[in-house]
Design an enzyme around this catalytic site. Structure first.
Site, PDB file in Angstrom:
ATOM      1  N   TYR A   1       0.814  -1.208   0.000  1.00  0.00           N
ATOM      2  CA  TYR A   1       0.000   0.000   0.000  1.00  0.00           C
ATOM      3  C   TYR A   1       0.853   1.267   0.000  1.00  0.00           C
ATOM      4  O   TYR A   1       0.367   2.343  -0.347  1.00  0.00           O
ATOM      5  CB  TYR A   1      -0.925   0.040   1.229  1.00  0.00           C
ATOM      6  CG  TYR A   1      -1.965  -1.041   1.313  1.00  0.00           C
ATOM      7  CD1 TYR A   1      -2.169  -1.963   0.276  1.00  0.00           C
ATOM      8  CD2 TYR A   1      -2.772  -1.162   2.438  1.00  0.00           C
ATOM      9  CE1 TYR A   1      -3.121  -2.959   0.379  1.00  0.00           C
ATOM     10  CE2 TYR A   1      -3.738  -2.151   2.543  1.00  0.00           C
ATOM     11  CZ  TYR A   1      -3.902  -3.060   1.513  1.00  0.00           C
ATOM     12  OH  TYR A   1      -4.852  -4.041   1.627  1.00  0.00           O
TER      13      TYR A   1
ATOM     14  N   HIS B   1       0.227 -11.815   1.969  1.00  0.00           N
ATOM     15  CA  HIS B   1      -0.782 -11.040   1.258  1.00  0.00           C
ATOM     16  C   HIS B   1      -1.522 -11.854   0.188  1.00  0.00           C
ATOM     17  O   HIS B   1      -2.737 -11.728   0.048  1.00  0.00           O
ATOM     18  CB  HIS B   1      -0.136  -9.809   0.622  1.00  0.00           C
ATOM     19  CG  HIS B   1      -1.094  -8.692   0.376  1.00  0.00           C
ATOM     20  ND1 HIS B   1      -0.717  -7.379   0.364  1.00  0.00           N
ATOM     21  CD2 HIS B   1      -2.429  -8.679   0.127  1.00  0.00           C
ATOM     22  CE1 HIS B   1      -1.770  -6.608   0.127  1.00  0.00           C
ATOM     23  NE2 HIS B   1      -2.825  -7.384  -0.032  1.00  0.00           N
TER      24      HIS B   1
END
Length: 267
Positions: free
Chosen positions: A39, A97
Site C-alpha cells: 500500500y 498477502h
C-alpha cells in the site's frame, strides 16, 4: 488483545489522505488499522498513530507481507522495515498477502519465514490473506493447528464465499472481510436499501452489520468523517433472521479482485 471485529482499511490511501483518515478514525473511536507493505502508506500510518497520543497497545495493527519479500532471507528484514515505518516493535497481526502461485517462492519457504517472524516477536499473531481452502489446509499442515489466526478474504453480499468460510470456521481461523461493499456496488441494491429503510440505517451499515453478524471482521475505508462515523455505527445495528436470509440470497459469486499470478484457484 483479541482480533477486533471492526477496523479501518487503508487500501489506496496514501500521503496526507491516509494520515487524515487514520487520525479521524482514531479520534472517532476506531482501534484497529489494516495496512500492507504494497500500500505504500505504513510510514504515514505510523505517524498518524503516534500523533494520536494513544498507547501502542490500544491500536490493533495489521500489515501484510508483499510477494517481493517472500524469500527466506527477505521476509523478516522486510517486516523489520515495516515496523520501523509503523514506529512499532511488533505488529498485532502479520499476513501473507497473496498465495502467488505464479512466482518461484514456494509456500513452505514463506510460511516458515512468517513463523520465524512470530518466534522473533515481530508479530503477535500470523495469518493469511486471499488463500483458498487447499492453500489454507497446506499452511495448517506446515505450521501446525492453532497457528494461523486469520484469513483475510474478499467477502460481500455478492460474494459470500460459504465453502471457504465454513472450512475456516471448522479450523477456528478468523475471517476478515475486505471489499464488503463490493467497490460500492451493494450501495445501489434495492433489497439492501429496503432493509436499510426498515432499520433507519444506511446500506453500508447493513452490509457491514451483516458481515459482523456472521462473525466476520470488517475493515471499511473512508476519508470522510461522516462516513467513518456512520460505518462505526454498524456495530450497533442488529439484523433479524428475515434480513439475514434475504441477504443470503444475494450471493452471485461477484468477485471484484482476481489478480493473475497472485490469486489461487478460487473455491
Amino acid at each position: 488483545m483479541n482480533l477486533p471485529i471492526f477496523g479501518l482499511g487503508t487500501f489506496r490511501l496514501t500521503g496526507p489522505q491516509v494520515i487524515d483518515s487514520v487520525r479521524l478514525a482514531l479520534a472517532l473511536g476506531y482501534r484497529a488499522i489494516d495496512t500492507a507493505q504494497i500500500y505504500g502508506n505504513e510510514a504515514e500510518i505510523g505517524q498518524a498513530i503516534n500523533e494520536s497520543g494513544l498507547p501502542a497497545e490500544q491500536v490493533f495493527l495489521t500489515t501484510k507481507i508483499w510477494t517481493a519479500n517472500y524469500a527466506a532471507d527477505r521476509l523478516v528484514p522486510s517486516l523489520r522495515e515495516s515496523l520501523d515505518k509503523l514506529r512499532r516493535d511488533q505488529v498485532d497481526l502479520c499476513l501473507i498477502h497473496w498465495p502467488a502461485p505464479g512466482q518461484a517462492i514456494q509456500p513452505a519457504e514463506y510460511l516458515d519465514a512468517l513463523a520465524e517472524a512470530q518466534a522473533l516477536g515481530l508479530a503477535r499473531r500470523i495469518g493469511l490473506s486471499n488463500f483458498n481452502i487447499a492453500g489454507t489446509r497446506d499452511a495448517i499442515e506446515r505450521l501446525g493447528p492453532g497457528i494461523i489466526a486469520c484469513n483475510q478474504i474478499e467477502l460481500s453480499p455478492y460474494l459470500q464465499n460459504r465453502a471457504l468460510v465454513d472450512f475456516l470456521r471448522s479450523q477456528h481461523i478468523a475471517v476478515t472481510s475486505y471489499m464488503t461493499l463490493a467497490y460500492g456496488k451493494v450501495l445501489a441494491d434495492p433489497l439492501l436499501q429496503g432493509i436499510a429503510d426498515k432499520h433507519q440505517a444506511s446500506v453500508a451499515q447493513v452490509a457491514l452489520a451483516w458481515a459482523m453478524q456472521l462473525g466476520h471482521a470488517v475493515i471499511p475505508s473512508s476519508t470522510r468523517r461522516e462516513h467513518l462515523a456512520a460505518n462505526l455505527l454498524a456495530r450497533d445495528l442488529s439484523l433479524d433472521s428475515e434480513d439475514m436470509n434475504a441477504i443470503a440470497g444475494l450471493d452471485r459469486g461477484g468477485r471484484e479482485v482476481d489478480p493473475e499470478g497472485l490469486a489461487p484457484v478460487w473455491d
